[in-house]
Design a protein around this motif. Structure first.
Motif, mmCIF file in Angstrom:
data_model
loop_
_atom_site.group_PDB
_atom_site.id
_atom_site.type_symbol
_atom_site.label_atom_id
_atom_site.label_comp_id
_atom_site.label_asym_id
_atom_site.label_seq_id
_atom_site.Cartn_x
_atom_site.Cartn_y
_atom_site.Cartn_z
ATOM 1 N N CYS A 61 -7.365 -5.443 1.221
ATOM 2 C CA CYS A 61 -6.375 -4.532 0.641
ATOM 3 C C CYS A 61 -5.699 -5.253 -0.517
ATOM 4 C CB CYS A 61 -5.339 -4.098 1.675
ATOM 5 S SG CYS A 61 -4.177 -2.832 1.057
ATOM 6 N N THR A 62 -5.898 -4.744 -1.732
ATOM 7 C CA THR A 62 -5.292 -5.347 -2.914
ATOM 8 C C THR A 62 -4.334 -4.353 -3.561
ATOM 9 O OG1 THR A 62 -7.083 -4.635 -4.387
ATOM 10 C CG2 THR A 62 -7.321 -6.791 -3.349
ATOM 11 N N PHE A 63 -3.091 -4.761 -3.718
ATOM 12 C CA PHE A 63 -2.071 -3.958 -4.401
ATOM 13 C C PHE A 63 -1.925 -2.572 -3.780
ATOM 14 C CE2 PHE A 63 -4.226 -6.775 -7.493
ATOM 15 C CZ PHE A 63 -3.230 -7.727 -7.580
ATOM 16 N N GLY A 64 -2.044 -2.518 -2.459
ATOM 17 C CA GLY A 64 -1.897 -1.256 -1.743
ATOM 18 C C GLY A 64 -0.712 -1.236 -0.804
ATOM 19 N N LEU A 65 -0.432 -2.367 -0.152
ATOM 20 C CA LEU A 65 0.653 -2.400 0.828
ATOM 21 C C LEU A 65 2.024 -2.213 0.181
ATOM 22 C CD1 LEU A 65 -0.654 -5.237 3.146
ATOM 23 C CD2 LEU A 65 -0.310 -2.841 3.777
ATOM 24 N N CYS A 66 2.125 -2.438 -1.110
ATOM 25 C CA CYS A 66 3.396 -2.214 -1.812
ATOM 26 C C CYS A 66 3.771 -0.741 -1.844
ATOM 27 C CB CYS A 66 3.307 -2.751 -3.232
ATOM 28 S SG CYS A 66 1.886 -2.117 -4.157
ATOM 29 N N ALA A 67 2.797 0.152 -1.661
ATOM 30 C CA ALA A 67 3.068 1.589 -1.762
ATOM 31 C C ALA A 67 2.779 2.363 -0.489
ATOM 32 C CB ALA A 67 2.257 2.188 -2.911
ATOM 33 N N ILE A 68 2.214 1.718 0.518
ATOM 34 C CA ILE A 68 1.973 2.384 1.794
ATOM 35 C C ILE A 68 3.310 2.489 2.527
ATOM 36 C CG2 ILE A 68 0.877 2.108 4.060
ATOM 37 C CD1 ILE A 68 -1.494 0.795 2.559
ATOM 38 N N PRO A 69 3.706 3.671 2.993
ATOM 39 C CA PRO A 69 5.052 3.838 3.564
ATOM 40 C C PRO A 69 5.401 2.862 4.683
ATOM 41 C CG PRO A 69 4.101 5.978 3.121
ATOM 42 C CD PRO A 69 3.023 4.972 2.837
#
Length: 201
Positions: free
Chosen positions: A107-115
């Motif tokens: 997961c790249t640059f995704g957890l910053c926007a996952i609620p």
């Protein structure tokens, strides 16, 4: 469901401009993080928040890729890249796969926007096979208080507007879940963190 539908619409609208926006930040901040992450993937690979498929060209030829994203608009662009992969719509909070399905989860640059990033990381670990590797790259809370103050101010705008967080630390959740962290580095004043963690047997 209403929240999921809202963010799906947002990312569908954002899809046409996403690559151009990310290209700027990759030049200025993220460096070679996509190549770093994908180059370490082996076996059956799941990419969570695959987006427009920017990572797809960087995976080794001998891996089998499954990519999941909330946005049909993003997935349409990912399919156009031509890399053989199973790309499907899905929710990172509730991955539609059995326990122990993958050798590697990226997961790249995704957890910053996952609620709910903690729930998402828990799901990633669940679908990893014993001895499988979790590979994460994201922008996180900086190492100095002036940077964190600026990030806090940015979140006053970005969180309600686009669900973008700057003060998260996925590493702490990975630690709490008991994974063995094999690699970890931070750069750009600690704002970018990338790690490789292995699930216990």
């Amino acid at each position: 469901m209403a929240r999921e539908a809202r963010w799906q619409r947002f990312w569908d609208r954002s899809a046409p401009n996403y690559d151009r926006q990310m290209a700027y930040w990759e030049r200025k901040l993220f460096r070679d993080s996509r190549q770093w992450a994908c180059g370490q993937a082996t076996g059956d690979v799941l990419e969570v928040a695959v987006g427009t498929g920017l990572n797809l060209p960087f995976y080794p030829e001998d891996v089998a890729i499954t990519g999941l994203d909330l946005s049909d608009g993003m997935l349409e662009l990912a399919r156009a890249r031509g890399r053989a992969a199973v790309l499907q719509r899905g929710d990172a909070h509730d991955l539609p796969f059995r326990d122990g399905s993958f050798d590697t989860v990226v997961c790249t640059f995704g957890l910053c926007a996952i609620p709910d990033p903690d729930r998402a990381v828990g799901e990633m670990v669940r679908v990893l096979r014993p001895d499988g590797r979790l590979i994460l790259v994201d922008h996180v809370a900086g190492t100095s208080w002036p940077v964190r103050t600026l990030q806090w101010l940015l979140e006053r705008v970005t969180v309600p507007l686009q669900g973008e967080h700057f003060l998260r630390r996925p590493f702490l959740r990975v630690q709490a879940l008991g994974l063995h962290v094999e690699q970890r580095e931070r750069f750009a004043r600690g704002v970018v963190e990338r790690l490789v963690a292995r699930k216990g047997v």
